[in-house]
Design an enzyme around this catalytic site. Structure first.
Site, mmCIF file in Angstrom:
data_model
loop_
_atom_site.group_PDB
_atom_site.id
_atom_site.type_symbol
_atom_site.label_atom_id
_atom_site.label_comp_id
_atom_site.label_asym_id
_atom_site.label_seq_id
_atom_site.Cartn_x
_atom_site.Cartn_y
_atom_site.Cartn_z
ATOM 1 N N GLY A 24 -2.197 4.257 -2.257
ATOM 2 C CA GLY A 24 -0.978 3.233 -1.794
ATOM 3 C C GLY A 24 0.362 3.973 -1.768
ATOM 4 O O GLY A 24 1.229 3.293 -1.061
ATOM 5 N N ASP A 25 0.316 5.212 -2.052
ATOM 6 C CA ASP A 25 1.562 5.996 -1.610
ATOM 7 C C ASP A 25 1.897 6.478 -0.320
ATOM 8 O O ASP A 25 3.019 7.152 0.183
ATOM 9 C CB ASP A 25 1.669 7.215 -2.725
ATOM 10 C CG ASP A 25 2.123 6.605 -4.104
ATOM 11 O OD1 ASP A 25 2.477 5.611 -4.262
ATOM 12 O OD2 ASP A 25 1.971 7.643 -4.901
ATOM 13 N N CYS A 26 0.834 6.620 0.282
ATOM 14 C CA CYS A 26 0.906 6.910 1.752
ATOM 15 C C CYS A 26 2.168 6.146 2.590
ATOM 16 O O CYS A 26 2.105 4.965 2.575
ATOM 17 C CB CYS A 26 -0.445 6.918 2.621
ATOM 18 S SG CYS A 26 -1.643 7.825 2.247
ATOM 19 N N GLY A 27 3.039 6.992 3.383
ATOM 20 C CA GLY A 27 4.152 6.437 3.971
ATOM 21 C C GLY A 27 5.337 6.404 2.984
ATOM 22 O O GLY A 27 6.370 6.003 3.794
ATOM 23 N N SER A 43 1.606 11.633 3.683
ATOM 24 C CA SER A 43 0.484 11.303 4.556
ATOM 25 C C SER A 43 -0.737 11.511 4.022
ATOM 26 O O SER A 43 -1.595 10.381 4.307
ATOM 27 C CB SER A 43 0.760 12.202 5.904
ATOM 28 O OG SER A 43 -0.149 11.977 6.872
#
EC number: 3.4.22.44
Length: 942
Positions: A24-27, A43
Site C-alpha cells: 500500500g506504500d506505492c506512490g 514504486s
C-alpha cells in the site's frame, strides 16, 4: 534516512532505497531530509532493495508547462508501458513454459545488448539460440533435370531459375532486420487537426461499409477461438513445439482453463514474451545476396489465446466487408473478385502502385493508438473488454521479445507480424495515412483532386485524375513521411495491367480481370522443394498450374513436366477448362478441390501473396446454386458498376452534405474535445462505392476431405444421413459403458453388496453425496462417505460407508462415471427445492451464485445440453473457474472471463483518483462483485 543510488544506466528511470515499506506504500513521496523537497515516489518493492521513480527536470518542465488535451485521446494502458528492466514473474505456475526468465546481471555477454539504447530496453534473460533450419529443403531435382533435358524449355526457363532463393538464416541477417525497430520516435512532425480528421474519416468509412458503433462483440467462447487457432504454428518463445503437439491430448477443460488464464493475464497487465525469429521463405536473389532476411515477432499462446477474444469479431467483419470500403483484406482471388476490384478502380486515367518499405517497424505509437481508438469506438460498451483491448495494444507497441542470444528486450514502436490482427491493423494504419495526406493536401489548396485507393496491409493502389496524380507524386511521400511511414509514388500507369498489387498483376482473360503472379514466381514454385512427400510435390505442381492460368506457355510447360511424372504418379492435374471455371465462374468440381487441398503453403511469397486453399473453400461454399452464380457473374460483368455505397475509396472533394437518414451525425462521436472548422469533410456523401455481389444460396455444399471424397457416393452419404445415436455413447466426457459397469460391480463388491442392492439402495445416496461434495478425488482423504436412509421421516438415519471402493475402480475419473447420472442429479436437486430441503452443491456457494434455480448447474458432473439457458451456462462456467486450482481470477458471467477482481477494482479506483470518469460496469461484473461482498459480510471463506 537512507542512501539512494540509481538503478541501471538511465538515472531518470528508477532509483534504489532501503526504507522499509509495506503493502500500500506505492506512490508514497520520498522527501529529502536536507531541504524537505520531494525527490521521488516509491514504486516497487524488492528482496533487499526498494525502488522509487525520481523527480526529474523533464517532469518539472512538464508540470510547469501549459498542456492541452490531445485531439485523438491517448488510449494505451498507463500501467504496462514501462517494466523498468526488472525481473518478470510471467505466470510460470499457470502456463506450460519450458524456459525460465532470469534477472539481468551487471555484465551481459551477448550480441543484442550492444544495440540496446533508445529503441530497445533490456528487461531479462532466457535460453535461446538462432534457428538455421529452413522450410525449403533444396531444389526439386526432377524439375531441374526436366528443364536441362528439354531443348524447348531450357532457354526459356533457365533465366528464371534462381531469381527467388531461400532466405539467409544467419546472425548478421538477424540483426540487420531486427534493428529496424531501433529508430527514434520523432515529435512535432504531425499536423494534429489533419490527423484527427483522418481518424474520424476512417471511422465514417467503416460505418458506411456496415460497421456499427457497439456492433463489435467480444467472444469468450473458448471453443470458437480454439478452432480459429493455427495449430501448425509454434507455442511461443518460452515454450517448446507447436500448438498441435500440446493440444492434441488436451481435454476441453484444459483448453478452457488456458483460455481463461490467458484472458486473465491480459486483464491483469501481464506481459508475454514474444518470439523474434528469422523468416524462412523465398526472397529475391538480390536481397539474399545482400543478406536481407525479414524477422517476424509472434505472440505466445498465453497472450494470443485471450487476445483473440477481443479482436476476432472486428477482424471477421472487416474481412466480410472487403470492397465495401477501401480495403481488399479477405478478397477471393477466384470467383471474379479481382475483376470487380479492377473495374471499380477504372474511374480515372492514372494508376499508381505505391511502394512501401519497413512498414511494420515504422508504425508509431500515435498510429497504433489511433487504431486502438477505432476499435474501441466500434466495440460494445464494457469496461472489461476495453481494458483488455487497451492492455493488448499497449503490449503490441511495447513488446517484450526474446532475441536470438537469449536477451529479452522491450521495443517501443512498430506492429508485430505475428499478432492476431496484423493485416487488419496495418490496413487501418495505411487508411489513416491516406486520409491524413488528403487532409494535408486540402489544407495546401489542392481542392480538385479526384482519386480512389484500396489498401491491403502495406500494399496500396491508387486511381487518380491528372491533378491528383501530380499531387500524389509530388506531395504524398512527404505528407505520409510526417507519420514516419515510407512510401514511393514514382510509378504511374495509364492501364491497370501495368500495376502490381499484393505481388500480383492484373491480366485481362476472356473479358475478365484475374490476378497473376510474375512468371519467375511460378517457376520458383516448381524449382524449390519444401518436402519430398509425393502429395507435397503434387500440391506444388498443382499450385503452379493454377497460378499459371493466363500464361499459356507456362501452362504448357507445367503440363509437359507433369506428363513426365505420370509413369510414377499417374495423371493428377485438372483440365484447363476446370481451372478456367475456377477463375472465371467461381466453380470447381470436387476433383479440382481435392487436388487443391494443401496448396496454400507453396503459394506464399514475401509480400503475403494470397494463398489458394482458403479461397477455394469459400468459393465451394458459394457454388451450391448455379443460378445465383449466374446472377452474380452478370452483375459483376455488366457495363455499369453496381449502385454505389459510400465507402471512402473515392476522395473527391464536393461540399459536405447531411448524414444518411437514420444515422446520427458523427462530427463529435470520436472525441470529447473536437475542433470546429471546415477541415473535416463528410466522406459519406463524397464517394461512389464498390459493392461485392453476394449470391443467394438455395442449397449448401458439403465439404469432405480429399480421401473421403474418393469414395463419396450417394449410398455412402446416406449412411451419414441415417446415423442417429445417443450422444452419451460417443461423448468423451463420459466413461464408456464397460467402465461404468466395471465401476458398479467393483463398488458393490467393495461394500459387500450385490449389484442389484448397490443400485437400489446405495447408488441414490452416492449421487446425493456427489451433488453436495463434488466428485473430486480429494474426498478420498475423508476415508468414508455418508448416506441418509429414510430421509424426511422419523426413522431418518445416517449411515457411513467406506469411500475407497467408490474411487478405486472409477475410470477414467469419478466425474466421467457420474456424468451418466447427470439427468438424475438435476431431478434430485429440483425435487429437493420443491420439498423445502434444498441440496446445495459446494460449488454453488463457492462461486457466489445468487439464483437458486441455477443450483443444478453448480453440480460439477451435470452436463451442459442444448436446452440450457444462458443463465445456466453462465453459472456452470463460473463454477468451473472456481474449481480449477491455482486460478485467482473470477469469471464474469456473461463473458466467461477470468479476472483478478481485487486487482481490477484497485486499478479502476486508482484511475478514478487520477481524474478518470467512473467506469461502466456490466451486470455480470456487478453480480459477481455483490456476491463477493456478501461472502465477506457472511464470513464465508473462499
Amino acid at each position: 534516512e537512507t542512501e539512494i543510488t540509481p538503478y541501471g544506466e538511465n538515472e531518470e528511470l528508477l532509483w534504489r532505497h532501503r526504507i522499509t515499506t509495506e503493502v500500500g506504500d506505492c506512490g508514497a513521496t520520498m522527501v529529502a531530509l536536507s531541504d524537505q523537497k520531494i525527490v521521488g515516489f516509491h514504486s516497487l518493492g524488492g528482496i533487499s532493495m526498494n525502488y522509487f521513480v525520481p523527480v526529474t527536470q523533464e517532469l518539472l518542465d512538464f508540470l510547469n508547462s501549459k498542456t492541452e488535451k490531445p485531439l485523438v485521446p491517448w488510449r494505451f494502458s498507463e500501467d504496462q508501458v514501462d517494466v523498468g528492466g526488472l525481473y518478470i514473474h510471467n505466470d510460470f505456475d499457470k502456463f506450460p513454459f519450458v524456459k525460465t526468465i532470469q534477472k539481468l546481471v551487471g555484465f551481459q555477454n551477448g550480441h543484442m545488448i550492444k544495440y540496446c539504447g533508445e529503441g530497445f530496453t533490456p528487461v531479462a534473460r532466457s535460453e535461446n539460440r538462432l534457428s538455421r533450419q529452413h522450410v525449403i529443403s533444396g531444389q526439386r531435382e526432377s524439375f531441374i533435370h526436366f528443364v536441362e533435358a528439354s531443348a524447348k524449355w531450357r532457354p526459356i526457363v533457365t533465366p528464371m531459375l534462381g531469381r527467388l532463393q531461400p532466405s539467409a538464416l544467419n546472425r548478421e541477417a538477424y540483426y540487420k532486420d531486427v534493428l529496424k525497430y531501433d529508430k527514434p520516435i520523432r515529435l512535432g512532425t504531425v499536423h494534429e487537426e489533419a490527423f484527427q480528421s483522418a481518424v474520424i474519416n476512417v471511422i465514417r468509412i467503416l460505418e458506411n461499409a456496415g460497421f456499427e458503433r457497439g456492433g463489435v462483440k467480444a467472444c469468450f467462447d473458448y471453443g470458437k477461438i480454439f478452432n480459429d487457432l493455427n495449430l501448425d504454428a509454434a507455442m511461443g518463445a518460452l515454450y517448446a513445439g507447436k500448438k498441435k503437439d500440446y493440444f492434441v491430448e488436451a481435454t476441453d477443460e484444459e483448453i478452457e482453463e488456458m483460455f481463461l488464464r490467458s484472458a486473465g493475464k491480459i486483464c491483469a497487465n501481464g506481459h508475454g514474451v514474444w518470439s523474434a525469429l528469422l523468416k524462412a521463405e523465398l526472397r529475391p536473389a538480390e536481397k539474399v545476396a545482400a543478406n536481407k532476411t525479414r524477422t517476424f515477432t509472434s505472440a505466445p499462446i498465453d497472450i494470443l489465446f485471450g487476445a483473440k477474444a477481443v479482436v476476432d469479431d472486428f477482424n471477421k467483419q472487416f474481412y466480410k466487408r472487403h470492397l465495401l470500403g477501401p480495403w481488399t483484406v479477405g478478397i477471393n482471388k477466384f470467383n471474379k473478385g479481382w475483376d470487380l476490384l479492377a473495374r471499380s478502380l477504372m474511374r480515372y486515367e492514372w494508376f499508381i502502385d505505391a511502394d512501401g518499405s519497413q512498414f511494420d517497424s515504422s508504425i508509431t505509437p500515435l498510429l497504433m493508438n489511433a487504431v486502438l481508438t477505432i476499435r474501441l469506438y466500434f466495440m460494445e460498451r464494457d469496461d472489461i473488454t476495453e481494458l483488455m483491448l487497451r492492455n493488448l495494444y499497449t503490449q503490441i507497441i511495447s513488446t517484450c521479445m526474446l532475441a536470438e542470444d537469449g536477451l529479452i528486450v522491450q521495443k517501443h514502436r512498430g506492429n508485430n507480424s505475428g499478432q492476431p490482427s496484423t493485416v487488419v491493423d496495418n490496413t487501418l494504419c495505411l487508411m489513416i495515412a491516406m486520409e491524413y495526406a488528403r487532409q494535408r493536401a486540402i489544407s495546401d489548396g489542392h481542392l480538385n483532386m479526384q482519386m480512389r485507393y484500396v489498401c491491403n496491409g502495406d500494399d496500396l493502389l491508387i486511381n487518380a485524375n491528372e491533378e491528383a496524380k501530380e499531387v500524389v507524386q509530388n506531395k504524398y511521400e512527404q505528407y505520409i513521411k510526417e507519420l514516419e511511414l515510407n512510401y514511393c509514388f514514382d510509378d504511374a500507369f495509364q492501364s491497370i495491367e501495368g500495376v502490381e498489387f499484393m505481388s500480383h498483376k492484373f491480366m485481362l482473360r476472356n473479358g475478365i480481370y484475374i490476378p497473376k503472379l510474375a512468371r519467375h514466381r511460378i517457376v520458383a514454385i516448381l524449382e524449390w522443394q519444401r518436402s519430398a512427400e509425393p502429395q507435397a510435390i503434387k500440391s506444388a505442381i498443382l499450385a503452379a498450374c493454377v497460378e499459371a492460368f493466363g500464361y499459356d506457355d507456362s501452362t504448357e510447360l507445367i503440363r509437359e513436366y507433369a506428363i513426365s511424372l505420370e509413369p510414377v504418379w499417374g495423371s493428377f492435374l485438372p483440365t484447363d477448362g476446370e481451372i478456367e471455371q475456377l477463375y472465371l465462374e467461381g466453380i470447381a468440381k470436387q476433383e479440382v478441390a481435392r487436388c487443391l487441398a494443401g496448396v496454400d503453403d507453396v503459394c506464399k511469397f514475401e509480400s503475403a501473396a494470397p494463398g489458394t486453399n482458403e479461397a477455394v473453400d469459400e468459393m465451394l461454399k458459394a457454388a451450391g446454386d448455379d443460378e445465383a452464380l449466374a446472377r452474380a457473374n452478370a452483375t459483376s460483368t455488366s457495363d455499369t458498376i453496381p449502385p454505389a455505397r459510400n465507402v471512402g475509396a473515392d476522395t473527391t472533394t464536393p461540399a459536405k452534405a447531411n448524414p444518411p437518414s437514420g444515422r446520427r451525425p458523427s462530427s463529435r462521436s470520436l472525441i470529447d474535445n473536437s475542433i470546429g472548422g471546415n477541415g473535416v469533410q463528410d466522406v459519406a456523401d463524397r464517394t461512389s462505392g464498390i459493392v461485392f455481389p453476394v449470391p443467394t444460396r438455395k442449397s449448401t455444399s458439403l465439404y469432405l476431405t480429399p480421401k473421403v471424397k474418393l469414395r463419396a457416393t450417394t449410398e455412402e452419404l446416406r449412411k451419414y444421413e441415417s446415423t442417429s445415436l445417443n450422444p452419451q455413447q460417443i461423448d468423451l466426457r463420459y466413461s464408456t459403458q464397460q467402465e461404468l459397469n466395471d465401476w458398479i460391480k467393483a463398488s458393490a463388491d467393495g461394500l459387500g453388496q450385490t449389484e442389484e442392492a448397490f443400485i437400489d439402495n446405495i447408488l441414490p445416496g452416492w449421487i446425493v453425496h456427489c451433488i453436495v461434495n463434488t466428485t473430486s478425488s480429494e474426498n478420498r482423504k475423508a476415508g468414508s462417505w455418508r448416506c441418509v436412509t429414510n430421509a424426511g421421516t422419523a426413522d431418518e438415519e445416517q449411515v457411513l460407508y467406506d469411500i475407497e471402493p467408490m474411487y478405486s475402480a472409477a475410470n477414467p475419473t469419478m466425474r466421467a462415471i457420474m456424468r451418466h447420472f447427470s439427468d438424475l442429479a438435476g431431478l434430485v436437486i429440483a425435487e429437493s427445492f420443491k420439498q423445502g430441503r434444498p441440496l446445495i452443491p459446494k460449488g454453488y456457494i463457492k462461486a457466489g451464485v445468487l439464483d437458486a434455480s441455477s443450483a443444478a448447474r453448480a453440480c460439477d458432473f451435470v452436463v451442459r445440453d442444448r436446452h440450457d439457458t444462458a443463465t445456466f451456462v453462465q453459472v456452470q462456467n463460473q463454477v468451473l473457474v472456481n474449481r480449477v486450482s491455482g486460478i485467482t481470477n473470477w469469471l464474469f458471467a456473461q463473458q466467461c472471463l477470468a479476472l483478478v477482481l481485487t486487482r481490477t477494482w484497485r486499478a479502476m479506483t486508482l484511475r478514478c483518483r487520477r481524474g478518470h470518469p467512473q467506469p461502466r460496469l456490466s451486470a455480470s461484473f456487478l453480480e459477481v462483485s455483490t456476491s463477493c461482498r456478501a461472502r465477506r459480510r457472511l464470513g464465508v471463506q473462499r
